[in-house]
Structure formats: C-alpha cells, structure tokens
Design an enzyme around this catalytic site. Structure first.
Site, PDB file in Angstrom:
ATOM      1  N   VAL A   1      -3.805   8.757   1.593  1.00 53.83           N
ATOM      2  CA  VAL A   1      -4.694   8.089   2.670  1.00 53.83           C
ATOM      3  C   VAL A   1      -5.426   8.930   3.604  1.00 53.83           C
ATOM      4  CG1 VAL A   1      -4.526   6.561   4.701  1.00 53.83           C
ATOM      5  CG2 VAL A   1      -3.014   5.973   2.768  1.00 53.83           C
TER       6      VAL A   1
ATOM      7  N   GLY B   1      -7.151  11.287   2.462  1.00 57.53           N
ATOM      8  CA  GLY B   1      -7.003  12.552   2.111  1.00 57.53           C
ATOM      9  C   GLY B   1      -5.498  13.351   2.228  1.00 57.53           C
TER      10      GLY B   1
ATOM     11  N   VAL C   1       5.843   5.945   2.976  1.00 56.75           N
ATOM     12  CA  VAL C   1       5.414   6.831   2.231  1.00 56.75           C
ATOM     13  C   VAL C   1       6.223   7.292   1.007  1.00 56.75           C
ATOM     14  CG1 VAL C   1       5.358   9.193   3.511  1.00 56.75           C
ATOM     15  CG2 VAL C   1       3.696   8.754   1.619  1.00 56.75           C
TER      16      VAL C   1
ATOM     17  N   TYR D   1       2.934  -1.965  16.874  1.00 58.34           N
ATOM     18  CA  TYR D   1       4.499  -1.604  16.804  1.00 58.34           C
ATOM     19  C   TYR D   1       4.872  -0.571  17.949  1.00 58.34           C
ATOM     20  CZ  TYR D   1       8.460   1.052  14.144  1.00 58.34           C
ATOM     21  OH  TYR D   1       9.473   1.684  13.949  1.00 58.34           O
TER      22      TYR D   1
ATOM     23  N   ALA E   1       8.846   5.730  -0.284  1.00 55.92           N
ATOM     24  CA  ALA E   1       8.913   4.588  -1.248  1.00 55.92           C
ATOM     25  C   ALA E   1       7.633   4.148  -2.154  1.00 55.92           C
ATOM     26  CB  ALA E   1       9.491   3.607  -0.365  1.00 55.92           C
TER      27      ALA E   1
ATOM     28  N   ASP F   1      -4.138   6.400  12.569  1.00 56.34           N
ATOM     29  CA  ASP F   1      -3.174   7.343  12.123  1.00 56.34           C
ATOM     30  C   ASP F   1      -2.846   8.369  13.260  1.00 56.34           C
ATOM     31  OD1 ASP F   1      -1.072   8.278  10.495  1.00 56.34           O
ATOM     32  OD2 ASP F   1      -2.027   8.649   8.922  1.00 56.34           O
TER      33      ASP F   1
ATOM     34  N   ALA G   1       5.003  -1.643  21.463  1.00 56.81           N
ATOM     35  CA  ALA G   1       6.111  -2.681  21.548  1.00 56.81           C
ATOM     36  C   ALA G   1       7.215  -1.754  21.667  1.00 56.81           C
ATOM     37  CB  ALA G   1       6.341  -3.545  20.481  1.00 56.81           C
TER      38      ALA G   1
HETATM   39  N1  UDP Z   1       0.698   7.538   3.591  1.00 59.43           N
HETATM   40  C1  UDP Z   1      -0.077   7.906   2.274  1.00 59.43           C
HETATM   41  N2  UDP Z   1      -0.089   7.018   1.251  1.00 59.43           N
HETATM   42  C2  UDP Z   1       0.943   6.034   1.057  1.00 59.43           C
HETATM   43  C3  UDP Z   1       1.746   5.693   2.204  1.00 59.43           C
HETATM   44  C4  UDP Z   1       1.541   6.326   3.308  1.00 59.43           C
HETATM   45  O1  UDP Z   1      -1.097   8.770   2.259  1.00 59.43           O
HETATM   46  O2  UDP Z   1       1.237   5.542   0.087  1.00 59.43           O
HETATM   47  C5  UDP Z   1       0.419   8.262   4.814  1.00 59.43           C
HETATM   48  C6  UDP Z   1      -0.027   7.487   5.970  1.00 59.43           C
HETATM   49  O3  UDP Z   1      -1.473   7.256   6.262  1.00 59.43           O
HETATM   50  C7  UDP Z   1       0.579   8.294   7.046  1.00 59.43           C
HETATM   51  C8  UDP Z   1       1.624   9.126   6.214  1.00 59.43           C
HETATM   52  O4  UDP Z   1       1.694   8.818   5.099  1.00 59.43           O
HETATM   53  O5  UDP Z   1      -0.441   9.443   7.225  1.00 59.43           O
HETATM   54  C9  UDP Z   1       3.059   8.526   6.685  1.00 59.43           C
HETATM   55  O6  UDP Z   1       2.975   7.173   6.521  1.00 59.43           O
HETATM   56  P1  UDP Z   1       4.371   6.221   6.651  1.00 59.43           P
HETATM   57  O7  UDP Z   1       3.754   4.825   6.502  1.00 59.43           O
HETATM   58  O8  UDP Z   1       5.522   6.727   5.731  1.00 59.43           O
HETATM   59  O9  UDP Z   1       4.983   6.370   8.275  1.00 59.43           O
HETATM   60  P2  UDP Z   1       4.356   6.795   9.571  1.00 59.43           P
HETATM   61  O10 UDP Z   1       4.851   8.091   9.792  1.00 59.43           O
HETATM   62  O11 UDP Z   1       2.858   6.925   9.630  1.00 59.43           O
HETATM   63  O12 UDP Z   1       4.962   5.941  10.507  1.00 59.43           O
END
Ligand code: UDP
Length: 346
Positions: free
Chosen positions: A222, A224, A205, A159, A207, A307, A162
C-alpha cells in the site's frame, strides 16, 4: 482490589471478553497452563478455542457486549480483561458507526459496570491512538506524545478516535480500577483470517501477505510499503499480561505500550522477509514465491483511507513499572506465524 493475583489461587475467576479472538485464544491457553484460575469467557466465536470448551475451569458464553445482561454478568468477576473489538482496517471506512459502537459504546458500558462492582478492568486499546504519525516521528511515549488525527473525511480514524475516547473515559470514571494496553502490531498463529475462507474483507498485513503467499498472488504494498511498524509476537504480549497480573497496584491507572521496538521494519521490508521465510518453509528458491505489487491506499481499502507512517513504541514504562520487555525477534515470529498459516490454510 487485591494488590497482586496469586497464580496458584484456584478461587480466582478472570473474565475474558473476546476469549475466542487472536490474542484472547493465546491468553486463555496461557492462563490454563500457568495458573490455577478459572475463566469466564465471552465471545461470539469459539473456533480458535475448541480444545478448552470441555475444561471444567472454563465457562464459555457465546454473546457480546451489546447485551446489558451480559455486561452485568461479566462485571461480577474481580478481574475483567476486555479484548473485544472490531479491529479490521478494511471496516474502519465502510462501517465507521459500527466500529465506533464496538470500540466506544460497548467498552464504556463495561467500564460503568466495573466501576460499580469494583472489578479491575484491563482494557485493550490500540497503538493507533497515537494517530497520524509522520515518517520522522520518534518513539511514542504513553504519557507525553502529542496526538494528531486526519480530518473526519479520512474515516480510517474512526477506530482510533473511538479507542482514544474510551481511554479518556476509563481515566475519568470515578471509582474504576483500570489498566490500558496499547498493542503494537501483534503477530502470531490465529491472527485475523484468510479472506473468503473464515472471514471477509481485508485483514491486517500479516494475514494479507500470508494469504497472498499461500495463494501464489502478489503481496500488495500500500502506497509503496514505506510505512513502518514494530511487529510484536503475541507470546510476548501474553507475557506482558502476566507481568501486569503479578504487579497489581503498580499497573493501576496506567496505559502501557506493548511492543518490540527492535522489530521495526518498513512494510516493503516485511514483504521481502515474509517471502524469504515462506520460501524456506516450502524448500524452494525465493524467485518461486509470490512477488510484490504497489497499490494506492484508496484503491486498496476505499475512500477515506489514511495511514500512520511510523509507529515505534517507547518501551520504558512497561519495563520500569511491571518488569516487561519483549524478547522475540521478528524473524522467529514470522517463521512461527507463516508455518502455522501454511499448515492451517494450505
Ligand atoms: N498494508 C499493506 N498491504 C496489505 C495490508 C496492509 O501494505 O496488504 C500496510 C498498511 O497500509 C499499513 C501497514 O501495512 O501501512 C500495516 O497495516 P495493518 O492493517 O496491518 O495495521 P495498522 O498498523 O495500520 O493498524
């Protein structure tokens, strides 16, 4: 290109691609409330914008950018805002090729058409283009920060690469009037979906945690929950767009971070804050709402997950060039989002 857009000029039509999405639906409402403009809106979904479908200032087309005729039609309008994207982290690994088509091929076609027609293209990129930032990385600065991604095997970066290539394409395209927006974790009502109800897979996260709270399941941290993010109210994001609309040429050929640096939290802290906000909404003690559980990234998202450990925007450029500063505190944004989520899905 006109230097600024007058909000009371009813001869202006703005094309909003992705008008039915989370950010698009908030921007659409604000345009109708704050201006006299007309909107040509394109999206595959319209459930978030039902209330506007009969508005005589709104023309809605159910389509996407895969169709060259649709691209041509959009580029007839003087201002084009492109919010359309696959931006669900759960899909970056399993559907990398489709994610790249949606985030590079389609916006590239739109940029080509806008360069030809002379339209101003305001393109929504992502803060994820800053890549695999370390826990001790400082504020990310639009025109200065070095960018590092994980290896190709870490398909999570499909993502971001791109999106970054699209930014480079816009910046290099002769004759294009462009502005790039890099959102830093926008939150608010209508963000993403509830898995199994109005979408499948793993949403972002806010939602996810909201779903877990409403269903009485544990909030999954995720790795920790040590990663940090700066969550930004979607209403601040909409205000930023109006600063850009009003600023005209100052915003041209610029990429902007749009974020709230004061709202930085770790994901573990976010989980605790959401638990306490949800308990207050329900009028119960915090011990009575869902707890947390630690899970590994690969177990949760699948192979190829990686991440960014800290994603903190420099907000100086947006303030200096277009006079924007985010205002809404994290707790207020979470109260609004969770109240909406509990009511909408509860
Ligand atoms: N994350 C989490 N639990 C969840 C969803 C996401 O711990 O149920 C973590 C994810 O690994 C990341 C952060 O929350 O470190 C933000 O994730 P998100 O998918 O919201 O967006 P990002 O900022 O990574 O694009």
């Amino acid at each position: 290109m006109n230097s600024t857009l007058e909000f009371n000029d009813s001869s202006i039509t703005v094309a909003l691609v992705g008008c039915g999405g989370f950010i698009g639906s908030h921007l659409l409402r604000a345009i109708f409330e704050r201006t006299s403009w007309r909107v040509f809106g394109v999206d595959l979904d319209s459930y978030r914008i039902q209330e506007h479908l009969a508005n005589p200032r709104f023309e809605f087309l159910s389509a996407d950018l895969a169709d060259p005729e649709v691209v041509k039609r959009i580029a007839q309008y003087p201002v084009v805002v492109n919010l359309a994207a696959i931006c669900t982290p759960g899909r970056y690994m399993a559907e990398s090729a489709e994610v790249i088509r949606s985030n590079y091929d389609h916006p590239r076609a739109l940029a080509d058409a806008c360069a030809q027609s002379g339209s101003w293209l305001i393109h929504f990129s992502t803060s994820e283009i800053y890549g695999k930032t370390a826990a001790n990385s400082g504020a990310l600065v639009e025109d200065e920060s070095e960018i590092v991604f994980g290896p190709v095997a870490a398909s999570r970066w499909s993502y971001a690469t791109a999106k970054l290539l699209t930014e480079r394409y816009l910046a290099g395209l002769d004759g294009l009037h462009w502005t790039v927006v890099r959102p830093f974790n926008f939150v608010g009502p209508f963000m993403d979906f509830m898995p199994g109800v109005d979408g499948d897979g793993i949403p972002r996260v806010l939602a996810n945690f909201s779903t877990a709270l409403v269903r009485g399941e544990s909030l999954k941290l995720v790795n920790g929950g040590v990663a940090k993010r700066c969550f930004t109210s979607v209403h601040d994001a909409v205000d930023f767009m109006f600063c850009v609309f009003a600023s005209g040429e100052k915003a041209l050929s610029q990429a902007f971070n749009v974020g709230n640096a004061a709202n930085e939290v770790s994901i573990a802290e976010l989980a605790q804050l959401m638990r306490s906000v949800y308990a207050a909404i329900k009028g119960v003690h915090e011990n009575e709402v869902s707890g947390v559980e630690v899970i590994s990234g690969e177990e949760y998202y699948g192979k190829g997950y990686d991440d960014s450990l800290r994603r903190m925007p420099s907000v100086e450029k947006a303030e200096r060039l277009v006079g924007f500063k985010a205002k809404i505190p994290l707790k207020t944004a979470l109260e609004e989002s969770l109240t909406w989520f509990a009511h909408h899905y509860g």
